[in-house]
Design a protein around this motif. Structure first.
Motif, PDB file in Angstrom:
ATOM      1  N   UNK A   1       0.849  -1.185   0.000  1.00  0.00           N
ATOM      2  CA  UNK A   1       0.000   0.000   0.000  1.00  0.00           C
ATOM      3  C   UNK A   1       0.893   1.247   0.000  1.00  0.00           C
ATOM      4  N   UNK A   2       0.466   2.244  -0.735  1.00  0.00           N
ATOM      5  CA  UNK A   2       1.195   3.516  -0.782  1.00  0.00           C
ATOM      6  C   UNK A   2       0.556   4.452   0.234  1.00  0.00           C
ATOM      7  N   UNK A   3       1.334   4.853   1.241  1.00  0.00           N
ATOM      8  CA  UNK A   3       0.814   5.728   2.280  1.00  0.00           C
ATOM      9  C   UNK A   3       1.074   7.187   2.024  1.00  0.00           C
ATOM     10  N   UNK A   4       2.043   7.480   1.143  1.00  0.00           N
ATOM     11  CA  UNK A   4       2.350   8.869   0.829  1.00  0.00           C
ATOM     12  C   UNK A   4       2.934   8.944  -0.576  1.00  0.00           C
ATOM     13  N   UNK A   5       2.796  10.110  -1.183  1.00  0.00           N
ATOM     14  CA  UNK A   5       3.370  10.333  -2.505  1.00  0.00           C
ATOM     15  C   UNK A   5       3.634  11.804  -2.696  1.00  0.00           C
ATOM     16  N   UNK A   6       4.542  12.101  -3.624  1.00  0.00           N
ATOM     17  CA  UNK A   6       4.863  13.480  -3.971  1.00  0.00           C
ATOM     18  C   UNK A   6       4.486  13.722  -5.423  1.00  0.00           C
ATOM     19  N   UNK A   7       3.923  14.884  -5.680  1.00  0.00           N
ATOM     20  CA  UNK A   7       3.526  15.279  -7.027  1.00  0.00           C
ATOM     21  C   UNK A   7       4.301  16.541  -7.376  1.00  0.00           C
ATOM     22  N   UNK A   8       5.059  16.493  -8.454  1.00  0.00           N
ATOM     23  CA  UNK A   8       5.700  17.696  -8.979  1.00  0.00           C
ATOM     24  C   UNK A   8       4.689  18.273  -9.952  1.00  0.00           C
ATOM     25  N   UNK A   9       3.911  19.206  -9.479  1.00  0.00           N
ATOM     26  CA  UNK A   9       2.710  19.648 -10.195  1.00  0.00           C
ATOM     27  C   UNK A   9       2.972  20.383 -11.495  1.00  0.00           C
ATOM     28  N   UNK A  10       1.982  20.322 -12.329  1.00  0.00           N
ATOM     29  CA  UNK A  10       1.907  21.110 -13.539  1.00  0.00           C
ATOM     30  C   UNK A  10       0.542  21.766 -13.578  1.00  0.00           C
ATOM     31  N   UNK A  11       0.015  22.065 -12.381  1.00  0.00           N
ATOM     32  CA  UNK A  11      -1.352  22.550 -12.250  1.00  0.00           C
ATOM     33  C   UNK A  11      -1.514  24.020 -12.616  1.00  0.00           C
ATOM     34  N   UNK A  12      -0.431  24.725 -12.832  1.00  0.00           N
ATOM     35  CA  UNK A  12      -0.508  26.150 -13.125  1.00  0.00           C
ATOM     36  C   UNK A  12      -1.257  26.476 -14.395  1.00  0.00           C
ATOM     37  N   UNK A  13      -1.430  25.486 -15.269  1.00  0.00           N
ATOM     38  CA  UNK A  13      -2.135  25.713 -16.529  1.00  0.00           C
ATOM     39  C   UNK A  13      -3.630  25.435 -16.431  1.00  0.00           C
ATOM     40  N   UNK A  14      -4.094  24.972 -15.268  1.00  0.00           N
ATOM     41  CA  UNK A  14      -5.511  24.647 -15.118  1.00  0.00           C
ATOM     42  C   UNK A  14      -6.334  25.898 -14.845  1.00  0.00           C
ATOM     43  N   UNK A  15      -7.590  25.877 -15.282  1.00  0.00           N
ATOM     44  CA  UNK A  15      -8.492  26.971 -14.938  1.00  0.00           C
ATOM     45  C   UNK A  15      -8.882  26.829 -13.463  1.00  0.00           C
ATOM     46  N   UNK A  16      -9.496  27.854 -12.919  1.00  0.00           N
ATOM     47  CA  UNK A  16      -9.803  27.897 -11.482  1.00  0.00           C
ATOM     48  C   UNK A  16     -10.634  26.698 -11.031  1.00  0.00           C
ATOM     49  N   UNK A  17     -11.682  26.351 -11.767  1.00  0.00           N
ATOM     50  CA  UNK A  17     -12.564  25.249 -11.362  1.00  0.00           C
ATOM     51  C   UNK A  17     -11.828  23.913 -11.384  1.00  0.00           C
ATOM     52  N   UNK A  18     -11.025  23.677 -12.413  1.00  0.00           N
ATOM     53  CA  UNK A  18     -10.276  22.423 -12.503  1.00  0.00           C
ATOM     54  C   UNK A  18      -9.241  22.331 -11.391  1.00  0.00           C
ATOM     55  N   UNK A  19      -8.578  23.440 -11.103  1.00  0.00           N
ATOM     56  CA  UNK A  19      -7.598  23.464 -10.028  1.00  0.00           C
ATOM     57  C   UNK A  19      -8.266  23.165  -8.692  1.00  0.00           C
ATOM     58  N   UNK A  20      -9.418  23.744  -8.459  1.00  0.00           N
ATOM     59  CA  UNK A  20     -10.126  23.489  -7.202  1.00  0.00           C
ATOM     60  C   UNK A  20     -10.532  22.022  -7.098  1.00  0.00           C
ATOM     61  N   UNK A  21     -10.927  21.412  -8.199  1.00  0.00           N
ATOM     62  CA  UNK A  21     -11.284  19.998  -8.219  1.00  0.00           C
ATOM     63  C   UNK A  21     -10.072  19.134  -7.830  1.00  0.00           C
ATOM     64  N   UNK A  22      -8.900  19.473  -8.360  1.00  0.00           N
ATOM     65  CA  UNK A  22      -7.674  18.740  -8.033  1.00  0.00           C
ATOM     66  C   UNK A  22      -7.341  18.905  -6.550  1.00  0.00           C
ATOM     67  N   UNK A  23      -7.395  20.124  -6.039  1.00  0.00           N
ATOM     68  CA  UNK A  23      -7.055  20.372  -4.646  1.00  0.00           C
ATOM     69  C   UNK A  23      -8.030  19.653  -3.710  1.00  0.00           C
ATOM     70  N   UNK A  24      -9.303  19.627  -4.064  1.00  0.00           N
ATOM     71  CA  UNK A  24     -10.296  18.905  -3.261  1.00  0.00           C
ATOM     72  C   UNK A  24      -9.998  17.405  -3.249  1.00  0.00           C
ATOM     73  N   UNK A  25      -9.644  16.851  -4.408  1.00  0.00           N
ATOM     74  CA  UNK A  25      -9.325  15.420  -4.501  1.00  0.00           C
ATOM     75  C   UNK A  25      -8.094  15.079  -3.661  1.00  0.00           C
TER      76      UNK A  25
END
Length: 70
Positions: A1-25
């Motif tokens: 089981x994976x208990x932790x992970x790191x994401x080197x994001x590329x989220x800066x190109x997302x619109x506000x709603x998509x970014x909020x969806x990612x942060x909520x997830x």
């Protein structure tokens, strides 16, 4: 089981709603499943939503830095 992970994001190109969806997830991964997710980000909009933060701070004089947890 994976208990932790790191994401080197590329989220800066997302619109506000998509970014909020990612942060909520990502938030649900921790609260619902107990997983820790670290996000490596240079984007202020994303950094302002993540806590706690581990920041690498460059010291004057060059060649040295320190770690700050906030």
């Amino acid at each position: 089981a994976i208990g932790s992970l790191f994401i080197d994001e590329g989220f800066g190109n997302l619109d506000h709603d998509s970014l909020q969806m990612v942060m909520d997830a990502l938030g649900r991964l921790e609260t619902a499943q107990g997983r820790k997710v670290g996000v490596i980000s240079h984007t202020l909009q994303i950094r302002s939503q993540i806590s706690p933060q581990i920041q690498l701070v460059k010291l004057p004089g060059g060649g040295r830095s320190t770690i700050k947890i906030c």
